[in-house]
Design an enzyme around this catalytic site. Structure first.
Site, short mmCIF file in Angstrom:
data_model
loop_
_atom_site.label_atom_id
_atom_site.label_comp_id
_atom_site.label_asym_id
_atom_site.label_seq_id
_atom_site.Cartn_x
_atom_site.Cartn_y
_atom_site.Cartn_z
N ASP A 126 -28.06 13.41 1.44
CA ASP A 126 -29.39 14.14 0.61
C ASP A 126 -29.62 14.54 2.64
O ASP A 126 -29.45 13.76 3.51
CB ASP A 126 -30.04 13.72 0.27
CG ASP A 126 -31.18 11.75 0.74
OD1 ASP A 126 -30.00 11.57 1.48
OD2 ASP A 126 -32.05 11.73 0.42
N VAL B 173 0.39 -1.25 0.27
CA VAL B 173 -0.34 -0.14 -0.34
C VAL B 173 0.93 1.25 0.04
O VAL B 173 0.28 2.31 -0.79
CB VAL B 173 -0.91 0.24 1.27
CG1 VAL B 173 -1.93 0.82 1.40
CG2 VAL B 173 -1.87 -0.79 1.45
N TRP C 259 -5.53 -5.06 1.80
CA TRP C 259 -5.25 -6.32 0.95
C TRP C 259 -4.44 -6.28 0.42
O TRP C 259 -4.91 -5.11 -0.74
CB TRP C 259 -6.52 -7.82 0.92
CG TRP C 259 -7.02 -8.42 2.44
CD1 TRP C 259 -7.00 -7.31 4.03
CD2 TRP C 259 -7.73 -9.60 2.37
NE1 TRP C 259 -7.44 -7.76 4.87
CE2 TRP C 259 -8.38 -9.23 4.38
CE3 TRP C 259 -8.43 -9.94 1.85
CZ2 TRP C 259 -9.13 -9.96 4.05
CZ3 TRP C 259 -9.38 -11.07 2.48
CH2 TRP C 259 -9.78 -10.94 3.44
N ASP D 61 9.97 2.46 7.00
CA ASP D 61 9.48 1.56 7.49
C ASP D 61 10.68 0.98 8.49
O ASP D 61 12.15 0.93 8.37
CB ASP D 61 9.33 0.43 6.38
CG ASP D 61 8.14 -0.66 7.07
OD1 ASP D 61 8.98 -1.51 7.77
OD2 ASP D 61 7.30 -0.71 6.05
N HIS E 146 -3.71 -15.62 9.88
CA HIS E 146 -4.58 -16.38 9.21
C HIS E 146 -3.62 -17.92 8.51
O HIS E 146 -2.09 -17.43 8.58
CB HIS E 146 -4.72 -15.57 7.73
CG HIS E 146 -4.95 -16.40 6.58
ND1 HIS E 146 -5.63 -17.34 7.10
CD2 HIS E 146 -4.39 -16.08 5.60
CE1 HIS E 146 -5.55 -17.74 5.51
NE2 HIS E 146 -5.04 -17.27 4.47
N LEU F 203 -42.40 12.88 13.80
CA LEU F 203 -42.60 13.62 15.34
C LEU F 203 -40.72 13.26 16.29
O LEU F 203 -40.86 11.89 16.89
CB LEU F 203 -43.48 12.76 16.66
CG LEU F 203 -45.26 13.09 15.92
CD1 LEU F 203 -46.53 12.69 16.05
CD2 LEU F 203 -45.66 14.83 15.72
N TYR F 204 -40.41 14.15 16.57
CA TYR F 204 -39.70 14.35 17.49
C TYR F 204 -39.83 14.54 19.52
O TYR F 204 -40.65 15.51 19.20
CB TYR F 204 -38.16 14.73 16.67
CG TYR F 204 -37.80 14.71 15.71
CD1 TYR F 204 -37.25 13.29 15.14
CD2 TYR F 204 -38.73 15.16 14.36
CE1 TYR F 204 -35.97 13.43 14.32
CE2 TYR F 204 -38.42 14.64 13.24
CZ TYR F 204 -37.38 14.06 12.52
OH TYR F 204 -37.19 13.62 11.44
N TYR G 125 -8.54 -22.04 0.34
CA TYR G 125 -7.89 -21.63 -1.24
C TYR G 125 -6.59 -22.35 -1.25
O TYR G 125 -6.10 -22.77 -0.31
CB TYR G 125 -7.79 -20.33 -1.11
CG TYR G 125 -7.13 -19.56 -0.40
CD1 TYR G 125 -5.58 -19.68 -0.73
CD2 TYR G 125 -7.18 -18.77 0.71
CE1 TYR G 125 -4.81 -18.56 0.08
CE2 TYR G 125 -5.81 -17.93 1.73
CZ TYR G 125 -5.46 -18.16 1.57
OH TYR G 125 -4.02 -17.58 2.24
#
Length: 824
Positions: free
Chosen positions: A558, A19, A361, A39, A229, A656-657, A263
């Site tokens: 909106d 990234v 990822w 890094d 993982h 109605l509040y 996978y």
């Protein structure tokens, strides 16, 4: 150690994984060349998630945004080279179904691929075997083949982008551990490391699972959970000997066995196996060892064989060639999950100039980097990012306990078949309205949104559905027709009865989760005029529907704005991002406050709404005295309320509040007064049906920043003659829309779609459905879709689980076009 200033502001990127490297490349390509990437580990593999990533890129997702991210990653990495080889290996992808449920879901996923422009094909067992000879085809129903997916070579891609960014002036410094973030007057000013301080105008945390650590240094909350993982490699397999040749290391599609959370990918003559089947293995980001202190690398933890054992048996069940094979090596690799599984992107308002590009990822890395670079340089990303924006989480969703529990569940659900309405199971209930106890008494079936418990229908109304059934009405309105298993989930024919009761009598709707902002101060009107599209310079007691645009004319949100006093406004908004956006632009003489949690709202709608409400107040609630889009502060019984003459369902009524402490009293008052009128409580399922019959848009579903008001059909909320406002110049320059939000009616009264399905015009995919629901009043399913401009009456097809369902472009509003039911 500040370096030499070159082009653009000074940017420091923390993290040189895929990234961070992609972002440096994207920023420098746009002329911001004073970029420093830091890094703690050695380059080009500094020890984060990128350094161990298996590189799978499956693009198709229920999220159009994630699919766009992944598609750009494929495009970009496919054009990059390192060591004479492309950084992307387009071996394709193959997702297998070993259960009828998964096979049905792959049909749905093929539809998503068509909606988002991804090439995909459903294939039978024989073709699955052809694509992956090791698969036991007798175990599979079929598969989804995506020939353009494949393997990203993450570390080489980092190197290639580093070289390009360096050539433009960027620098990459390894062995620099970040120890602090300097700030002044709410802005970031520098990054402190163990080897010096780096002044900065912008700092981007692309630190992966170290994001919470960097965030704490900056005083910025980063809601993500690092989890381990499992990934393993087999010993060499005779069946793969020479299959791929010496290069590349894989020739067959990446394989998903999602029914067992697994996978597979080739590594020359070995198979790599990833598993999400094991228990969540959370990692404390604050205890991850430094690179030099880690046994292998900071992101790699010891392989827990006991967790992998059940998965190994599942592997052998699907791939018989593994029965005699052994696992040669394995590790538990750390990467990040947010509470909703989406990335965390954007600039912090708490610390201006501090940006996040976290929980990303490899699959989405280049796409995220492009979007963040556009955001930083141009002021807005070209892609709608509302479901990735770091402001999307409510305060109740940011506690460490919530992040830990939901992050772990996201790991569990990576490969699950998730229905779009499927609510989380825990932690619930989290946020409830003051009416919750009464809703439980009525048998409310709750789903969840924004942490709120939201009734979707009430079992107390089952007799009404039985009445429709006895009349034979439900067969006309799709209530009794047998729905397919997908459409039948999180739905009940009771919704048809609640919709009918709203159209014929009166119903109470819990609208408490609607966000409410209070805007006050001497500059409130001028501020809201500048920020929104409609003319708010109206007398107190007026209500206005208006839009928030960005500078390019895209719809950020909106709003419904009630002017309650000269300097006091109540704003109905959509998400925390709206408050964040307004706070970023508010002048000193304006105060903004989120009042949602301290207030509540009941929608009272139906032809008998006035008969219910009028006896409770001394004020005149007649149409002449209290017209549509008007506001009044009054009392109903013992309860002070703010009443807004609005209707999101196309019927007479009011929002109605009142304050949260009086909410239960308000509900009981309305309920008791409504008994003689047959009042019911109605849920979101009926609500959504009624609003689509009226063509009322839902921001975030039907329209986003990628759409202009004219395209979305809300140009009526723009007043170009009121003076300047954000986005005005972009609207002036806009040409004729090339696409429009288009209402469709499905031709078959028994057909139903749910949203995100592809729409075919003249046999080719031309757009996709945004929102859909059965219109119980119309006797047809209503679907809104983004399509090229089409004449009313044009026939199209909506693909639903592989079936092309005929539909027709309709005129809107579909129901009560003269607005006689609302204005009475």
């Amino acid at each position: 150690m500040s370096g030499i200033r070159t082009g653009g502001p000074r940017v420091v990127v923390i993290g040189a994984g895929v990234v961070g490297c992609s972002l440096a490349d994207e920023l420098t390509a746009r002329g911001w060349t004073d970029v420093t990437v830091l890094d703690q580990g050695p380059l080009p593999a500094p020890g984060g998630s990128t350094s161990h990533a298996p590189g799978l890129v499956f693009r198709t997702s229920p999220s159009r945004t994630l699919t766009a991210f992944a598609s750009y990653t494929v495009e970009k990495f496919g054009a990059l080279e390192a060591d004479g080889l492309p950084c992307f290996n387009a071996v394709g992808g193959l997702e297998l179904a070993t259960t009828p449920e998964r096979w049905a879901d792959l049909h749905r996923k093929a539809g998503l691929a068509a909606s988002w422009g991804v090439r995909a094909e459903l294939v039978g067992p024989a073709r699955c075997k052809e694509l992956w000879p090791l698969v036991d085809e007798t175990k599979v129903y079929g598969g989804l083949h995506t020939p353009d997916d494949g393997l990203a070579r993450a570390v080489p891609a980092c190197r290639a982008q580093m070289e390009r960014a360096r050539a433009r002036g960027a620098r990459f410094l390894d062995r620099h551990t970040v120890t602090g973030i300097e700030r002044d007057d709410g802005r970031v000013t520098a990054v402190i490391t163990d080897r010096g301080t780096f002044p900065a105008d912008h700092v981007v945390s692309a630190a992966g699972f170290w994001g919470p650590v960097v965030g704490r240094m900056a005083g910025v909350d980063v809601p993500l959970l690092p989890l381990a993982h499992q990934y393993a490699r087999t010993a060499p397999l005779p069946e793969l000997a020479g299959a791929a040749g010496p290069l590349p290391e894989a020739s067959r599609p990446i394989l998903r066995f999602q029914d067992r959370d697994l996978y597979f990918r080739e590594h020359h003559d070995r198979i790599g196996i990833g598993s999400y089947a094991h228990r969540p293995l959370p990692v404390d980001a604050f205890t991850v060892p430094a690179y030099d202190d880690a046994e292998d690398m900071p992101s790699s933890y010891p392989f827990t064989e006991e967790d992998f054992a059940p998965s190994w048996e599942d592997c052998r069940w699907l791939l018989p060639a593994l029965k005699e094979a052994e696992i040669e090596e394995g590790f538990n690799g750390v990467f990040s999950f947010t509470p909703d599984g989406m990335p965390g992107l954007g600039e912090s308002r708490v610390l201006r100039g501090f940006w996040l590009a976290e929980a990303v990822w490899v699959t989405h890395s280049a796409g995220v980097a492009r979007a963040v670079a556009e955001w930083m340089v141009d002021g807005r990303p070209s892609l709608d990012l509302h479901d990735c924006d770091l402001t999307r989480f409510e305060d109740a969703q940011r506690s460490p306990a919530y992040v830990a529990e939901r992050g772990a569940q996201q790991f569990v659900e990576v490969y699950d078949v998730i229905h779009p309405l499927q609510p989380m199971e825990r932690p619930r209930p989290l946020r409830v309205s003051p009416f919750y106890a009464r809703q439980q008494e009525l048998g409310a079936v709750f789903l969840e949104g924004g942490g709120w418990e939201r009734p979707h229908w009430y079992e107390a109304n089952a007799p009404l559905a039985d009445g429709l059934r006895a009349e034979g009405r439900l067969t006309e309105v799709m209530g009794l027709g047998e729905r397919d298993p997908w459409a039948a989930r999180h739905w009940s024919p009771i919704a048809a009865a609640e919709a009918r009761a709203t159209r014929e009598k009166v119903a109470l709707y819990d609208m408490t989760p609607l966000r409410r902002l209070e805007v006050t101060g001497p500059g409130a009107l001028a501020f809201l005029q500048r920020m929104t599209t409609n003319n708010l310079a109206r007398k107190p007691g007026s209500v206005t529907y208006t839009l928030l645009l960005d500078a390019a004319g895209g719809i950020r949100s909106d709003l419904t704005v009630a002017r309650l006093a000269p300097d006091r406004f109540q704003v109905g908004a959509n998400s925390p991002a709206d408050l964040d956006w307004l706070l970023r632009h508010a002048p000193a003489d304006v105060r903004l406050r989120d009042i949602t949690s301290g207030t509540c709202c009941v929608g009272v709608w139906g032809p008998l709404a006035r008969a219910l409400v009028q006896p409770l107040t001394r004020d005149d609630f007649s149409h002449e005295a209290f017209g549509y889009f008007k506001a009044k502060e009054t009392c109903l019984g013992h309860v002070p309320v703010t009443a807004l003459r609005l209707s999101y369902v196309g019927e007479l009524g009011w929002e109605l509040y009142t304050t949260a402490d009086l909410g239960l009293r308000l509900w009981d008052t309305l309920w008791e007064a409504g008994r003689e009128h047959g009042v019911i409580a109605a849920g979101r399922s009926a609500f959504n049906s009624l609003r689509l019959e009226k063509g009322y848009r839902a921001w975030g579903h039907d329209m986003t920043t990628e759409h202009t008001p004219e395209e979305a059909g809300v140009g009526f909320a723009v007043r170009m003659n009121k003076g300047d406002f954000v986005g005005r110049s972009a609207l002036e320059a806009a040409g004729e829309p090339a696409r429009k939000l288009t209402p469709l009616l499905l031709d078959d009264p028994a057909a139903v779609v749910l949203g995100k399905e592809p729409v075919y015009v003249d046999g080719s995919p031309a757009g996709y459905v945004t929102s859909a629901s059965y219109g119980y009043t119309l006797g047809r399913c209503v679907a809104y879709a983004w399509l090229p401009p089409l004449e009313s009456g044009t026939g199209v097809h909506v693909e639903y689980f592989g079936e092309k369902v005929p539909a027709t472009v309709a005129e809107e509003p579909l129901f009560d076009p003269e607005m006689t039911r609302i204005r009475r």
